[in-house]
Every structure is written in C-alpha cells, then in structure tokens.
Design an enzyme around this catalytic site. Structure first.
Site, PDB file in Angstrom:
ATOM      1  N   GLY A  73       0.826  -1.201   0.000  1.00 57.49           N
ATOM      2  CA  GLY A  73       0.000   0.000   0.000  1.00 57.49           C
ATOM      3  C   GLY A  73       0.862   1.254   0.000  1.00 57.49           C
ATOM      4  O   GLY A  73       2.053   1.223  -0.329  1.00 57.49           O
ATOM      5  N   ASP A  96       1.514  -9.025   1.091  1.00 55.26           N
ATOM      6  CA  ASP A  96       0.245  -8.415   0.659  1.00 55.26           C
ATOM      7  C   ASP A  96      -0.531  -9.497  -0.085  1.00 55.26           C
ATOM      8  O   ASP A  96      -0.017 -10.622  -0.272  1.00 55.26           O
ATOM      9  CB  ASP A  96       0.518  -7.194  -0.259  1.00 55.26           C
ATOM     10  CG  ASP A  96      -0.611  -6.158  -0.194  1.00 55.26           C
ATOM     11  OD1 ASP A  96      -1.761  -6.527  -0.519  1.00 55.26           O
ATOM     12  OD2 ASP A  96      -0.352  -5.007   0.195  1.00 55.26           O
ATOM     13  N   ASP A 114      -2.547 -13.339   3.239  1.00 54.78           N
ATOM     14  CA  ASP A 114      -3.900 -12.823   3.465  1.00 54.78           C
ATOM     15  C   ASP A 114      -4.092 -12.762   4.979  1.00 54.78           C
ATOM     16  O   ASP A 114      -4.051 -13.801   5.657  1.00 54.78           O
ATOM     17  CB  ASP A 114      -4.914 -13.773   2.817  1.00 54.78           C
ATOM     18  CG  ASP A 114      -6.343 -13.287   2.995  1.00 54.78           C
ATOM     19  OD1 ASP A 114      -6.588 -12.388   3.834  1.00 54.78           O
ATOM     20  OD2 ASP A 114      -7.223 -13.820   2.295  1.00 54.78           O
ATOM     21  N   TYR A 203     -14.099   2.230   9.664  1.00 52.32           N
ATOM     22  CA  TYR A 203     -12.634   2.349   9.759  1.00 52.32           C
ATOM     23  C   TYR A 203     -12.233   2.820  11.155  1.00 52.32           C
ATOM     24  O   TYR A 203     -11.355   2.223  11.803  1.00 52.32           O
ATOM     25  CB  TYR A 203     -12.167   3.344   8.689  1.00 52.32           C
ATOM     26  CG  TYR A 203     -10.686   3.639   8.670  1.00 52.32           C
ATOM     27  CD1 TYR A 203      -9.760   2.655   8.361  1.00 52.32           C
ATOM     28  CD2 TYR A 203     -10.222   4.937   8.911  1.00 52.32           C
ATOM     29  CE1 TYR A 203      -8.404   2.948   8.310  1.00 52.32           C
ATOM     30  CE2 TYR A 203      -8.869   5.232   8.854  1.00 52.32           C
ATOM     31  CZ  TYR A 203      -7.958   4.239   8.562  1.00 52.32           C
ATOM     32  OH  TYR A 203      -6.613   4.530   8.505  1.00 52.32           O
ATOM     33  N   LYS A 207     -10.341   0.838  14.238  1.00 47.46           N
ATOM     34  CA  LYS A 207      -9.065   1.306  14.803  1.00 47.46           C
ATOM     35  C   LYS A 207      -9.156   1.443  16.325  1.00 47.46           C
ATOM     36  O   LYS A 207      -8.193   1.135  17.036  1.00 47.46           O
ATOM     37  CB  LYS A 207      -8.644   2.623  14.151  1.00 47.46           C
ATOM     38  CG  LYS A 207      -8.177   2.481  12.706  1.00 47.46           C
ATOM     39  CD  LYS A 207      -6.917   1.626  12.571  1.00 47.46           C
ATOM     40  CE  LYS A 207      -6.356   1.644  11.161  1.00 47.46           C
ATOM     41  NZ  LYS A 207      -5.186   0.782  10.988  1.00 47.46           N
TER      42      LYS A 207
HETATM   43  P1  NAD Z   1      -3.295   1.212   1.685  1.00 52.20           P
HETATM   44  O1  NAD Z   1      -4.773   1.188   1.517  1.00 52.20           O
HETATM   45  O2  NAD Z   1      -2.499   1.988   0.718  1.00 52.20           O
HETATM   46  O3  NAD Z   1      -2.731  -0.266   1.728  1.00 52.20           O
HETATM   47  C1  NAD Z   1      -3.386  -1.287   2.443  1.00 52.20           C
HETATM   48  C2  NAD Z   1      -2.920  -2.608   1.884  1.00 52.20           C
HETATM   49  O4  NAD Z   1      -3.647  -3.642   2.561  1.00 52.20           O
HETATM   50  C3  NAD Z   1      -3.177  -2.778   0.382  1.00 52.20           C
HETATM   51  O5  NAD Z   1      -1.967  -2.980  -0.307  1.00 52.20           O
HETATM   52  C4  NAD Z   1      -4.097  -4.003   0.313  1.00 52.20           C
HETATM   53  O6  NAD Z   1      -3.820  -4.850  -0.798  1.00 52.20           O
HETATM   54  C5  NAD Z   1      -3.788  -4.695   1.622  1.00 52.20           C
HETATM   55  N1  NAD Z   1      -4.861  -5.629   2.006  1.00 52.20           N
HETATM   56  C6  NAD Z   1      -6.197  -5.494   1.854  1.00 52.20           C
HETATM   57  N2  NAD Z   1      -6.816  -6.631   2.262  1.00 52.20           N
HETATM   58  C7  NAD Z   1      -5.850  -7.482   2.674  1.00 52.20           C
HETATM   59  C8  NAD Z   1      -5.861  -8.805   3.175  1.00 52.20           C
HETATM   60  N3  NAD Z   1      -7.001  -9.499   3.340  1.00 52.20           N
HETATM   61  N4  NAD Z   1      -4.680  -9.377   3.491  1.00 52.20           N
HETATM   62  C9  NAD Z   1      -3.513  -8.704   3.340  1.00 52.20           C
HETATM   63  N5  NAD Z   1      -3.450  -7.450   2.847  1.00 52.20           N
HETATM   64  C10 NAD Z   1      -4.610  -6.847   2.507  1.00 52.20           C
HETATM   65  O7  NAD Z   1      -3.007   1.719   3.183  1.00 52.20           O
HETATM   66  P2  NAD Z   1      -1.771   2.599   3.685  1.00 52.20           P
HETATM   67  O8  NAD Z   1      -2.065   4.012   3.350  1.00 52.20           O
HETATM   68  O9  NAD Z   1      -0.501   1.979   3.248  1.00 52.20           O
HETATM   69  O10 NAD Z   1      -1.966   2.460   5.263  1.00 52.20           O
HETATM   70  C11 NAD Z   1      -1.240   1.512   6.012  1.00 52.20           C
HETATM   71  C12 NAD Z   1      -1.792   1.532   7.412  1.00 52.20           C
HETATM   72  O11 NAD Z   1      -1.634   2.843   7.960  1.00 52.20           O
HETATM   73  C13 NAD Z   1      -3.271   1.193   7.516  1.00 52.20           C
HETATM   74  O12 NAD Z   1      -3.482   0.392   8.642  1.00 52.20           O
HETATM   75  C14 NAD Z   1      -3.934   2.522   7.708  1.00 52.20           C
HETATM   76  O13 NAD Z   1      -5.119   2.426   8.441  1.00 52.20           O
HETATM   77  C15 NAD Z   1      -2.877   3.302   8.460  1.00 52.20           C
HETATM   78  N6  NAD Z   1      -3.010   4.735   8.239  1.00 52.20           N
HETATM   79  C16 NAD Z   1      -2.770   5.261   7.011  1.00 52.20           C
HETATM   80  C17 NAD Z   1      -2.925   6.615   6.805  1.00 52.20           C
HETATM   81  C18 NAD Z   1      -2.681   7.235   5.457  1.00 52.20           C
HETATM   82  O14 NAD Z   1      -2.901   8.441   5.289  1.00 52.20           O
HETATM   83  N7  NAD Z   1      -2.220   6.482   4.475  1.00 52.20           N
HETATM   84  C19 NAD Z   1      -3.315   7.440   7.865  1.00 52.20           C
HETATM   85  C20 NAD Z   1      -3.558   6.859   9.110  1.00 52.20           C
HETATM   86  C21 NAD Z   1      -3.376   5.506   9.293  1.00 52.20           C
END
Ligand code: NAD
Length: 380
Positions: A73, A96, A114, A203, A207
């Site tokens: 991600g 992933d 997964d 969401y 959390k």
């Molecule tokens: P993202 O949505 O870009 O990536 C999430 C990843 O999870 C994706 O690559 C997806 O393929 C994977 N995923 C989905 N279902 C899955 C499964 N069943 N098994 C394994 N993987 C699976 O998210 P991100 O922006 O990289 O965020 C990473 C973490 O940081 C998350 O927990 C998010 O809540 C937290 N976060 C992110 C932000 C932000 O602005 N990006 C802000 C606050 C918190």
C-alpha cells in the site's frame, strides 16, 4: 555483548528464533503451543537512540525478522526500505495479497499473506522466524464505508489473528491508528491522546478496537503492542489507498499537469497531515524505543494541520497560475467534519523524543519536486 550492539539483553542462542527454527518442521502442529514463548527480559530491542544511530543484533543476522502486512500500500514499501537500510535487506518480509511490480519484487523478500488466513500467517511467522509484525493491511476510511462487511473482516478480524500470533509466538506488534479513531464528541482542536472516542466510520471503529484490544493483550498477556495515530499521510511514490485525506496527495499531480484541481472537501476543512518521511521515521524510532519507557501504548503524532485553501495557497506560491475549485463529495465531507483538526502529541514528544521535520512549505517543496520527477520518468 558484542561491540555496537545496544540493549539486546540475550545471546543469539537464546533467541526464540533458534527454537522456532528447530520446531518449524512441525509448524502446523505447534501452532497453539506455548513452547516457543520466550521471557520478556530476553527480547531483542532496536534501541533507545534515534533510528539513524540504531545498531542491533538484526544487523548481524540476515534472517527475516519484521513482517509487514499490507506492505504494497501507500506506506509499506517506504517503511520496508527504511528498516532494510538499518537492519539489512532480508530483515524485512513484505507481504500483501496483491502482486508486486518487478521493482517491488526486486526490492527484497516478499510473500503472499492474506491477513484473514490465520494458519497461513502462522506458517509465515514460523518459517521466516518473524518476531515483529507491522500490521498495515486495512481498508481506509472512504473505501471502508463502501464495503462495510469487508472492512469489518480486514480491519477487525485480522487484528484478532495478529494479536493471537503475537501471544503464541511472543511477537511484537505495531498497528497504526488514525485521526479517524476520534469522532465529533472528541475534543477536536487539539485532540489529546486519551479522550472520548466515538468514531462514525467502520474504519474508525475498527481502529479503536485495535487500540483497545492491543492494549488489552499488553496488559493481559504482556504482548509488546504499540500504536501510533497517524494523521493523513502525504507521499508521491504510491497512490493513496482511498482515505478521506487523499486530496492532499492528488493535488500535486494535478497542479503539475493541468494546473487545476477539483477538491472533494470544502475549502476550510482543517485536518492533521504528515509527510511520509516523518511518518516512517516516527514509526522506526517508536518501534525501537524501550518498552518500559513508554507511558502509553497508543500515541498521537502531529506535524502540520491545514485546509485545502491553505495548501492551494502554498502551491500557488510556486505555481502562480494554479487554480483550485471545490466539487465536494458529501460522503467524504461528512467523515472529515467529525475528525480532529489538530493532534496534541505532547506525550510522544516527551516520552520518546518525537519531533517532525516537514511543515507545509517543506511538504509542498518536496512533493512538487518528487511528483515532477515521477511524471518526467513516466513520460520518458
Ligand atoms: P493502503 O490502503 O495503501 O494499503 C493497504 C494494503 O492492505 C493494500 O496494499 C491491500 O492490498 C492490503 N490488504 C487489503 N486486504 C488485505 C488482506 N485481506 N490481506 C492482506 N493485505 C490486505 O493503506 P496505507 O495508506 O498503506 O496504510 C497503512 C496503514 O496505515 C493502515 O493500517 C492505515 O489504516 C494506516 N493509516 C494510514 C494513513 C494514510 O494516510 N495512508 C493514515 C492513518 C493511518
């Protein structure tokens, strides 16, 4: 203790990995066994020093130690790159359910994982000698509202799996939280670490569940659970994953290509934001800090707070003819209107020395530069 190794607290032979390695051939049958559990005193630790100075046993051992779930991600690759620089390429196992690009695959070890499949996760932990899980898999705020049943699975059930693995195999766990873990009843400017949390998205609910369950596993079973509440994270390398703060990433590409941007939030929607380098540095430093020196298991971290209009003004100072217009998506506006405007992160600054490097001007400068380089590269 070997030269340069800080705060290790045991010899390699004592490491649970040695035990795990011996037992890995019978992994499926030992899944629930407590026999691989080590004592808290014997854990390895990064160190209390800033990440750039950290030395660790991990550097001397090419075994993989850190598993990053959802690693393809927006945030996973950057964290993996940073940890690999510190501890060696094989120390981080990205995972992933997506297929990595050739560049991602070449960057270091990757495995399909997964997070809903506990037995497969268990095999990965055992076979790769994992002792940290950074649990990044999630459906973000906006996407989560579009598929609540899936968000409940990915964002809640997976936390059960990860925490159970941590209990079984004495793993450390980092699960990021978010501004979305608060709601309209929370103090919003600033929002302290501990206050009322009544989020209105699946969401956010998930959390809060992760924060509370992680803290429960810490108190009940001694699991080294840690969480940082990230603001909206801004980066140029990867597309954002469907969060409410994504406009603050998308705006830079539009500014450089068309000179115009249609923002899906109101002009005066103030939200906390952070540049990815600060987010990753915070995560690495926090993960490496001695557990017994932390007064909380879940901390706010803050860098800057701006509205779309303020971000557009900062871009206009560099691209004079840039225009922003507002095509508000009510579903996203409703989410943003209930979130903190600013985080109070005094505890993170006091307890483990957190401080940010990027404010709005530094952010705009680096994002325009990196986004332009990416666009130039793509057009070649
Ligand atoms: P993202 O949505 O870009 O990536 C999430 C990843 O999870 C994706 O690559 C997806 O393929 C994977 N995923 C989905 N279902 C899955 C499964 N069943 N098994 C394994 N993987 C699976 O998210 P991100 O922006 O990289 O965020 C990473 C973490 O940081 C998350 O927990 C998010 O809540 C937290 N976060 C992110 C932000 C932000 O602005 N990006 C802000 C606050 C918190």
């Amino acid at each position: 203790m070997r030269k340069g190794i800080i705060n290790i607290g045991r010899c390699v032979a004592d490491h649970p990995r040695s035990v795990i390695a011996k037992l890995s051939s019978v992994a499926p049958t030992i899944g629930h066994s407590k026999c691989v559990k080590s004592t808290k005193e014997s854990r390895p630790s990064f160190s209390s020093s800033p990440a750039s100075q950290v030395m660790s046993e991990i550097q001397d051992n090419s075994d993989t130690r850190v598993l990053i779930t959802g690693g393809l991600g927006q945030l996973g690759l950057g964290l993996a790159r940073n940890l690999r620089k510190l501890f060696g390429n094989k120390s981080v196992l990205l995972s992933d359910i997506k297929k990595p690009t050739p560049e991602e695959a070449a960057s270091g070890p990757f495995v399909f994982a997964d997070v809903l499949d506990l037995q497969s996760l268990r095999k990965i932990v055992v076979n790769h000698g994992v002792d940290w899980i950074v649990h990044y898999s999630a459906l973000l705020s906006s996407i989560g509202e579009m598929n609540v049943p899936l968000a409940m699975k990915v964002n809640i059930e997976s936390v059960h799996n990860v925490l159970e693995l941590a209990r079984e195999f004495d793993l450390r766990v980092f699960i990021p939280s978010t501004i979305g873990a608060f709601g309209p009843e929370s103090p919003r400017d600033p929002t302290p670490d501990v206050c009322i949390q009544r989020p209105k998205t699946i969401y956010g609910v998930a959390k809060v569940h992760a924060e509370l369950l992680g803290e429960y596993y810490h108190h009940r079973y001694g699991v080294d659970f840690r969480s940082l509440r990230y603001p909206g994270i801004i980066s140029s390398e990867k597309e954002p994953g469907g969060g409410t703060t994504d406009y603050a990433v998308d705006i830079f590409q539009s500014a450089l290509t068309s000179g115009r941007f249609a923002c899906n939030l109101e002009s005066d929607t103030r939200l906390p934001m952070m540049y990815i380098d600060d987010c990753i540095r915070a995560t690495v430093d926090f993960m490496g800090f001695p557990s017994d020196k932390l007064s909380l298991r879940t901390y706010n971290i803050h860098a800057m707070s701006f509205t779309p209009e303020e971000l557009a003004s900062a871009i206009k100072r560099r691209i004079a003819n840039f225009q922003i217009e507002y095509q508000v998506v009510q579903r996203m506006q409703d989410i943003a209107d209930k979130w903190p405007k600013r985080f109070d992160d005094a505890n993170a600054r006091k307890d483990w020395g957190w401080s940010h490097e990027y404010g709005v001007d530094e952010l705009v400068e680096v994002m325009l530069r990196k986004t332009k380089a990416k666009l130039d590269g793509a057009s070649r």
